[in-house]
Write a protein that holds these residues in place. Structure first.
Motif, PDB file in Angstrom:
ATOM      1  N   GLU A 144      40.822  46.803  58.113  1.00  0.00           N
ATOM      2  CA  GLU A 144      40.539  46.557  56.688  1.00  0.00           C
ATOM      3  C   GLU A 144      41.489  45.489  56.126  1.00  0.00           C
ATOM      4  N   ALA A 145      42.771  45.624  56.437  1.00  0.00           N
ATOM      5  CA  ALA A 145      43.757  44.675  55.898  1.00  0.00           C
ATOM      6  C   ALA A 145      43.516  43.276  56.458  1.00  0.00           C
ATOM      7  N   GLY A 146      43.182  43.211  57.746  1.00  0.00           N
ATOM      8  CA  GLY A 146      42.957  41.912  58.382  1.00  0.00           C
ATOM      9  C   GLY A 146      41.769  41.195  57.764  1.00  0.00           C
ATOM     10  N   VAL A 147      40.730  41.938  57.540  1.00  0.00           N
ATOM     11  CA  VAL A 147      39.522  41.349  56.953  1.00  0.00           C
ATOM     12  C   VAL A 147      39.808  40.861  55.529  1.00  0.00           C
ATOM     13  N   LYS A 148      40.511  41.696  54.775  1.00  0.00           N
ATOM     14  CA  LYS A 148      40.799  41.315  53.380  1.00  0.00           C
ATOM     15  C   LYS A 148      41.651  40.043  53.322  1.00  0.00           C
ATOM     16  N   ALA A 149      42.609  39.932  54.239  1.00  0.00           N
ATOM     17  CA  ALA A 149      43.470  38.738  54.250  1.00  0.00           C
ATOM     18  C   ALA A 149      42.636  37.503  54.578  1.00  0.00           C
TER      19      ALA A 149
END
Ligand SMILES: Cc1ncc(C[n+]2csc(CCOP(=O)(O)OP(=O)(O)O)c2C)c(N)n1
Ligand SMILES: [Mg+2]
Length: 324
Positions: free
Chosen positions: A286-291
């Motif tokens: 989730e964090a990777g995609v958001k970044a």
């Protein structure tokens, strides 16, 4: 049907890509950075991910107004889609298509259109060509429940089944067309009841259960590729918001779909069950995609607007007539 771990994890990533893209886009829209109309597909990610996972670049799909996620999953670089929606020259259609008129045929995205239902007729063109050439390809059209009220819906199903054309009708029944509940404007709130009159195989599936949505799509696509003709899948889902959101729907209904039926939360639980995945790894996805989405927004914001001198270029396609 239970999916294998890797496939489910990929779909989880896909669903987060769609949600983060849409939420980032909506945030920028509210700031005034995204021109025109915007319809987003938050809440409907499982449906889009399931359909996209079954299409190849040599197939084609006609997205509808909530399918930015499918542009992404087809393989168009995210920054080029974001820039397109921001109306920038670096966009996939040079910033001239926007949300409602973009296409990328290289990856099978044959384009959307602001006129609901119109692509139901257009999809018959490639489908007929592939049928005549005996190519095992799928022509997919994404439609909402509101499309059932259009004449094109009936024309398309009738002709596709009569001529056994390889069309996947992916009907996203999110139960409302703008603010009208599906059962208030159609003879049945279940679109399959209506589509069945055209004698093609029709199935209704839980569009928020990624495994169910995936399995139904597999069956449909296998049937179509085998040359049997069209197939209609109704994905029952719910949109969390839209241009007109919240106010017209019962608060408890909205809460139920957001909290109890969130397709991403349901998929996450399946991944965590039995220790198949670790929560920290899923959080990292989730964090990777958001970044990444923030990088695409940054790219779009720093891209120039289209050159007015090129307003009339790319408007008409070159003629390409294939020899018989
Ligand atoms: C022919 C036509 N009529 C009206 C509109 C205006 N319009 C835009 S979105 C929408 C609702 C479509 O509802 P649905 O097909 O259920 O899709 P959803 O927005 O729920 O995803 C309408 C009526 C349009 N774009 N095209
Ligand atoms: Mg709808």
């Amino acid at each position: 049907m239970a999916l294998d771990f890797e496939t489910l994890l990929d779909l989880y990533h896909d669903m987060w890509t769609i949600r983060a893209f849409e939420q980032g886009l909506e945030r920028e829209f509210k700031k005034g950075n995204v021109p025109g109309m915007l319809h987003i597909g938050v809440g409907q990610e499982a449906t889009q991910a399931a359909v996209s996972a079954h299409l190849n670049p040599t197939d084609c799909f006609f997205p509808d107004h909530r399918c930015h996620g499918m542009f992404l999953l087809a393989g168009t670089p995210g920054e080029k889609i974001m820039a397109e929606l921001f109306g920038r020259a670096t966009g996939v259609c040079s910033g001239k298509g926007g949300s409602l008129h973009s296409a990328d045929p290289k990856v099978g995205n044959f384009g959307n259109n602001a006129v609901e239902g119109s692509m139901m007729v257009t999809v018959l063109g490639p489908a007929l060509a592939w049928k005549m050439r005996h190519e095992p390809k799928v022509a997919c059209v994404m439609i909402g429940d509101g499309t059932v009220g259009r004449g094109e819906f009936h024309e398309s199903l009738n002709l596709a089944q009569t001529w056994k054309l390889p069309v996947l009708y992916a009907c996203v029944n999110n139960q409302y067309a703008i603010s009208t509940w599906v059962g208030a404007s159609h003879v049945s709130p279940n679109i399959v009841d209506i589509a069945r009159g055209y004698q093609l195989p029709c199935v209704q599936v839980d569009g928020n259960d990624i495994e169910a949505a995936y399995a139904a799509t597999t069956e449909a696509v296998n049937y179509i590729r085998a040359g049997n003709g069209p197939y209609f899948v109704e994905y029952k889902t719910y949109r969390w918001q839209g241009v007109f959101h919240g106010e017209f729907r019962p608060a408890e209904e909205v809460r139920h779909w957001k909290e109890d039926r969130d397709p991403i939360r349901l998929a996450r639980q399946k991944l965590l069950d039995g220790g198949r995945a670790q929560a920290a790894d899923l959080d990292q996805i989730e964090a990777g995609v958001k970044a990444e989405i923030e990088r695409w927004i940054d790219f779009a914001m720093h891209s120039p607007p289209p050159d007015p001198a090129k307003a009339t270029s790319d408007v008409y396609a070159e003629w390409e007539v294939e020899p018989r």
